[in-house]
Scaffold this active site. Structure first.
Site, PDB file in Angstrom:
ATOM      1  CE1 TYR A   1      -3.873   2.239   0.428  1.00 45.78           C
ATOM      2  CE2 TYR A   1      -2.570   3.310   2.126  1.00 45.78           C
ATOM      3  CZ  TYR A   1      -3.665   3.301   1.288  1.00 45.78           C
ATOM      4  OH  TYR A   1      -4.542   4.354   1.293  1.00 45.78           O
TER       5      TYR A   1
ATOM      6  CG  ASP B   1       5.805   4.442   0.797  1.00 49.42           C
ATOM      7  OD1 ASP B   1       6.011   5.250   1.734  1.00 49.42           O
ATOM      8  OD2 ASP B   1       4.676   4.086   0.436  1.00 49.42           O
TER       9      ASP B   1
ATOM     10  CE  LYS C   1       1.099   5.114   7.790  1.00 50.08           C
ATOM     11  NZ  LYS C   1      -0.348   5.285   7.815  1.00 50.08           N
TER      12      LYS C   1
HETATM   13  N1  PMP Z   1       2.697   4.552   2.104  1.00 52.85           N
HETATM   14  C1  PMP Z   1       2.643   3.628   3.077  1.00 52.85           C
HETATM   15  C2  PMP Z   1       3.722   2.599   3.178  1.00 52.85           C
HETATM   16  C3  PMP Z   1       1.578   3.640   3.995  1.00 52.85           C
HETATM   17  O1  PMP Z   1       1.531   2.693   4.953  1.00 52.85           O
HETATM   18  C4  PMP Z   1       0.583   4.625   3.881  1.00 52.85           C
HETATM   19  C5  PMP Z   1      -0.573   4.691   4.855  1.00 52.85           C
HETATM   20  N2  PMP Z   1      -0.872   3.561   5.545  1.00 52.85           N
HETATM   21  C6  PMP Z   1       0.696   5.557   2.849  1.00 52.85           C
HETATM   22  C7  PMP Z   1       1.769   5.506   1.984  1.00 52.85           C
HETATM   23  C8  PMP Z   1      -0.326   6.620   2.679  1.00 52.85           C
HETATM   24  O2  PMP Z   1      -0.234   7.569   3.699  1.00 52.85           O
HETATM   25  P1  PMP Z   1      -1.464   8.529   4.016  1.00 52.85           P
HETATM   26  O3  PMP Z   1      -2.547   7.701   4.590  1.00 52.85           O
HETATM   27  O4  PMP Z   1      -0.872   9.540   4.982  1.00 52.85           O
HETATM   28  O5  PMP Z   1      -1.857   9.180   2.736  1.00 52.85           O
END
Ligand code: PMP
Length: 458
Positions: free
Chosen positions: A164, A268, A296
């Site tokens: 994700y 990421d 985050k």
């Molecule tokens: N990348 C990763 C690895 C994530 O775990 C998440 C959210 N769980 C995101 C991107 C997206 O972040 P956001 O919910 O702040 O848009």
């Protein structure tokens, strides 16, 4: 899909019913609020990932390692805002920084000093020279991919199956797939499958999934698509199917393969950044990509994100070729929180404390698994970890979907919630510890698991 080795599914179902009934009877205040929220919000929640049947648990406040729900129940928080709150709730240093910023104005869409301090700290920790800010993980991965496309002049994106990366169209591909469905294709050369509706087929076709922990499959796909792929975007350790770590040498091999094909590598680090080491996965695993995305835990509970890159890649922003923009980028409140977090909270001592807690969890849970012959194993590093409800190692998404026991995950969540441990609902989540957690917090987590293991095996 596997239901578990050596655990009677009927016993899981029986305990699940008992625990569900208990949780529902203890959360009637949440049920009442849900009756209101569902009239004005689809699924009754602010984000679909907060939904839960029969109702979500509404929280009132959080301090340190604890949160309280609207019924007054206290929990030790291991969910920690999907891994954002590694600083713990209402940390005094962050509270002070935000409170001092507040009366001086909270938004200008102009530069403030704090954003420079935070960028300097990011450059120091990640060893990548240039940084920009965003407001979320989705914005970070969206901007990183645009940057890679502009830099390479290519359009295709390769990602790991089951990973994700946020909710923009390009990355809403091949997540949460049903591995028994023929549409997903063979394991070593998966098909692109949309994650939910509203995503144009032409966009889905531009995102190509490959299996995690398989550098040969990546190499083969990049050879097949020679000259067309802009970037590989990946979590260096997958953290949206519990925790799946890279095997020894895998990340170095990915780095080599991407360089060979002239493809940019994006790590990421929205989940691994700040939580698994001061310099995230880049520090922990010793491999440097072209671009890193963060969000985050960066803002210590305030919305923020960042992208970092090499001089060469970030030159596309510098030259004006790529528009990396946003009204709230570098918001003073978020930057004040991030600055306090980096300079006062996420110190070397804090990381040593997180390692200590994680080791204690690892040992305590491991001993229970061993004692009961429980079909599970434990993974942990830094603030992150999980119990994998499979006796065998899990290497990638299909492995996880085949081997792990979904109903057991749900039951573990109910056991936790009914015994004062707040965890993310859902099969795929891991724990996030905070610097404000202590031995008593992790011992409670271990005790609850001991009760679950004993109830299921005796
Ligand atoms: N990348 C990763 C690895 C994530 O775990 C998440 C959210 N769980 C995101 C991107 C997206 O972040 P956001 O919910 O702040 O848009």
């Amino acid at each position: 899909m596997a239901t578990g080795v050596g655990i009677d599914p009927a016993r899981i179902a029986q305990l699940t019913e008992r625990e569900e009934t208990h949780l529902n009877s203890e959360t009637t205040g949440s049920a009442r609020m849900y009756a209101r929220s569902r009239k004005v919000m689809p699924m009754g929640v602010a984000s679909s990932y907060q939904a839960r049947s029969p109702h979500p648990i509404f929280l009132e406040r959080g301090v340190g390692s604890k949160v309280w729900d609207v019924d007054g129940s206290e929990y030790r928080d291991f969910h920690n805002g999907f891994g954002s709150m590694v600083q713990g709730h209402a940390h005094p240093a962050i509270t002070r920084a935000v409170a001092e910023r507040m009366p001086q104005g909270t938004h200008f869409a102009a530069m403030t000093e704090d954003s420079v301090v935070v960028a300097e700290e990011l450059a120091r920790r990640w060893g990548l020279p240039k940084w920009r800010f965003t407001n979320s993980g989705s914005e970070s991965t969206m901007d990183a991919i645009r940057l890679a496309r502009a830099h390479t002049g290519r359009e295709l994106v390769v990602k790991m199956e089951g990973s994700y990366h946020g909710h923009h169209d390009t990355v809403m591909v091949s997540i949460g797939i049903d591995i028994d469905d023929d549409a997903v294709g063979p394991a070593n050369r998966p098909n692109s499958v949309p994650y939910g509706g509203g995503i144009p087929a032409c966009t889905v076709a531009q995102t190509i999934p490959v299996p995690f922990n398989d550098a040969d499959a990546l190499d083969a796909r990049l050879t097949e698509l020679a000259g067309k792929v802009a970037c590989v975007i990946m979590e260096p350790g997958m953290m949206n199917i519990g925790v799946v770590l890279p095997q020894d040498g895998y990340l170095a091999a990915v780095r080599e393969v991407t360089l060979k094909h002239g493809v940019l590598l994006i790590f990421d680090e929205v989940k691994t950044g700040i939580t698994i080491a001061a310099g995230g996965a880049v520090e922990r695993f010793g491999v440097t990509p072209d671009i890193v995305t963060l969000a985050k835990a960066l803002g210590g509970g305030l919305p923020s994100g960042a992208i970092g890159g090499s001089e060469e890649v970030m030159a596309s922003i510098e030259s004006g070729l790529v528009y990396q923009v946003g009204t709230y980028n570098g918001n003073p409140l978020s930057m004040a929180a991030a600055r306090a977090s980096f300079l006062e909270v996420m110190t070397p001592d804090a990381y040593a404390h997180l390692e200590h807690l994680n080791d204690r969890l690892h040992e305590g849970l491991g001993a229970i698994i061993e004692r009961h012959g429980f079909p599970a194993h434990v993974i942990g590093l830094g603030a992150k970890g999980c119990i994998v409800f499979s006796p065998d190692p899990v290497l990638n998404y299909r492995d996880w979907a085949h081997k792990t026991n979904g109903p057991l995950n749900e039951l573990a969540w109910l056991y936790n919630m009914n015994r004062g441990i707040f965890m993310t609902p859902g099969r795929e989540e891991e724990w996030t510890l905070s610097v404000q957690h202590d031995d008593a917090d992790v011992d409670r987590f271990i005790d609850v698991f001991a009760e679950l293991a004993s109830d299921l095996t005796s």
